[in-house]
Design a protein around this motif. Structure first.
Motif, PDB file in Angstrom:
ATOM      1  N   ALA A 162      18.598  12.173  21.289  1.00  0.00           N
ATOM      2  CA  ALA A 162      18.015  11.325  22.062  1.00  0.00           C
ATOM      3  C   ALA A 162      19.410  10.021  21.590  1.00  0.00           C
ATOM      4  O   ALA A 162      19.146   9.404  20.391  1.00  0.00           O
ATOM      5  N   ILE A 180      20.102  13.103  25.354  1.00  0.00           N
ATOM      6  CA  ILE A 180      19.854  12.518  26.160  1.00  0.00           C
ATOM      7  C   ILE A 180      20.119  11.358  26.069  1.00  0.00           C
ATOM      8  O   ILE A 180      20.240  11.406  24.565  1.00  0.00           O
ATOM      9  N   GLU A 185      10.089  11.075  28.514  1.00  0.00           N
ATOM     10  CA  GLU A 185      11.777  11.344  28.569  1.00  0.00           C
ATOM     11  C   GLU A 185      11.491  12.586  27.171  1.00  0.00           C
ATOM     12  O   GLU A 185      12.781  13.394  27.732  1.00  0.00           O
ATOM     13  N   ALA A 188      12.935  16.208  27.910  1.00  0.00           N
ATOM     14  CA  ALA A 188      13.713  17.073  27.152  1.00  0.00           C
ATOM     15  C   ALA A 188      13.671  18.383  25.770  1.00  0.00           C
ATOM     16  O   ALA A 188      14.145  19.070  26.154  1.00  0.00           O
TER      17      ALA A 188
END
Length: 398
Positions: A110, A133, A145, A149
């Motif tokens: 991330a 991401i 979020e 993912a």
């Protein structure tokens, strides 16, 4: 014949081209208020200067155990495999990847700043299938979020930066560990700019792997990389199909030295561990609650003072790091020239932006020993009196 050869070799001329006469080392006194390193505590510096002892000396073996126990306190963990890597924070970062990633593993990173990109780079070098991401530099990830993912990529590891040094964002951690358990992946956390200065609960947050550094919130010079590995990560390492592809950072080998056997692995930097022991002792003496509150109080004093001068923070107040503040450089101001002025004329270091934030922000660190009201006031006074020379007036520039 051997004697004759030795005589002949002794007559070879010495090449003096690189023989230079230098004065003994001398360094200026700097106040390091950038993204790191920070100034080391005087007690730590005194410990570093002690006479070395052997890395298998019984006294040193006892000290190793003290360092490990104090690291567990600082991280709020019971992890057995908690130790300082012989190397800077980047070595500890690489150790988390090297010990758990096998070729073909999917690693989800991330990315919300420079150090997320570094994690992705390292994972790729260990032949992981890297997925990322991304958020704009100055934002953070929501649980929704992250879960989306995890569902899409089904990673073996989710890698995340808690305190992103390049942006000044503190990632909220509540619930992320539970998501990783739900989706059967390990949680790897960068705590380089949070350990010692920001609330951090490795076990409570269900973090499986974490790393940090010695030179920020712990007030020790750079040179050691705190590392911790939980039971789930340890099980993955043990189940590897082959050896860890990095001998120096192989925790299965290091465990024989830092564990109960104390079997030699490499010559440890004993004096650095003297310093680390004292740095952690001072943190425990102050208490984590008090250290976290001190960092928060001084950061808020800095934020209020900078905003009072008309300057803007890059990160919303609820997600700002108490250890690392990002302040926007006003329009028309040469941020690098002002930083150089502070360093050359006042002995104070502040950092500039990285990546997409280069030339757009200053990065101001208040970490460990440096997090004091006196340092905040000194810096604010210089922003008030010196910045107008680079912008006409602070208010106009902002």
């Amino acid at each position: 014949m051997i004697r004759a050869l030795a005589t002949t070799n002794s007559l070879l001329p010495v090449d003096d081209r690189h023989r230079k006469a230098f004065a003994p080392i001398g360094t200026p006194d700097r106040l390091l208020l950038g993204p790191g390193p920070s100034n080391a505590h005087p007690t730590v510096l005194k410990a570093l200067s002690r006479t070395p002892i052997g890395h298998l000396d019984p006294l040193y073996v006892d000290l190793m155990g003290e360092v490990q126990e104090l690291l567990r306190y600082a991280w709020q963990t019971d992890n057995r495999l908690t130790l300082p890597m012989s190397g800077t924070g980047s070595a500890a970062m690489e150790a988390t990847i090297a010990n758990t990633v096998e070729p073909g593993d999917t690693v989800l990173v991330a990315v919300k700043g420079y150090f997320g990109l570094r994690l992705a780079d390292m994972a790729g070098r260990y032949r992981a299938e890297v997925k990322t991401i991304e958020k704009p530099w100055g934002e953070w990830f929501s649980l929704d979020e992250l879960e989306a993912a995890l569902i899409e990529h089904k990673p073996a590891i989710l890698a995340l930066v808690h305190a992103e040094t390049s942006t000044g964002v503190c990632q909220p951690m509540e619930g992320i560990g539970d998501l990783c358990r739900k989706h059967d992946c390990l949680l790897l956390l960068d705590t380089v700019t949070s350990l010692g200065g920001v609330p951090l609960y490795i076990d409570e947050w269900k973090v499986d792997l974490a790393y940090s550094c010695s030179q920020k919130g712990l007030s020790c010079p750079p040179g050691l990389g705190p590392f911790t590995m939980g039971p789930r990560a340890e099980a993955k390492m043990t189940a590897r199909q082959g050896k860890v592809p990095n001998w120096y950072l192989d925790v299965s080998l290091l465990n024989q030295y830092w564990g109960s056997d104390r079997v030699y692995h490499h010559t440890a930097p004993v004096n650095m561990n003297f310093g680390m022991r004292e740095a952690l002792r001072l943190l425990a003496e102050e208490g984590l609650d008090q250290a976290w509150a001190r960092h928060r109080s001084n950061a808020e004093m800095l934020w209020n003072g900078l905003e009072g001068l008309g300057l803007s923070m890059h990160v919303p107040a609820e997600r700002r790091l108490p250890t690392l503040t990002t302040v926007r450089i006003p329009e028309g101001v040469d941020g690098k020239a002002f930083s150089q002025h502070l360093l050359n004329n006042h002995g104070i270091e502040v950092g500039g932006g990285l990546g997409s934030l280069a030339g757009k922000i200053w990065r101001i660190g208040l970490m460990g020993y440096n997090s004091t009201p006196e340092n905040v006031n000194r810096l604010l006074n210089l922003f008030e009196t010196e910045l107008p020379r680079f912008s006409g007036s602070v208010a106009a520039a902002a």
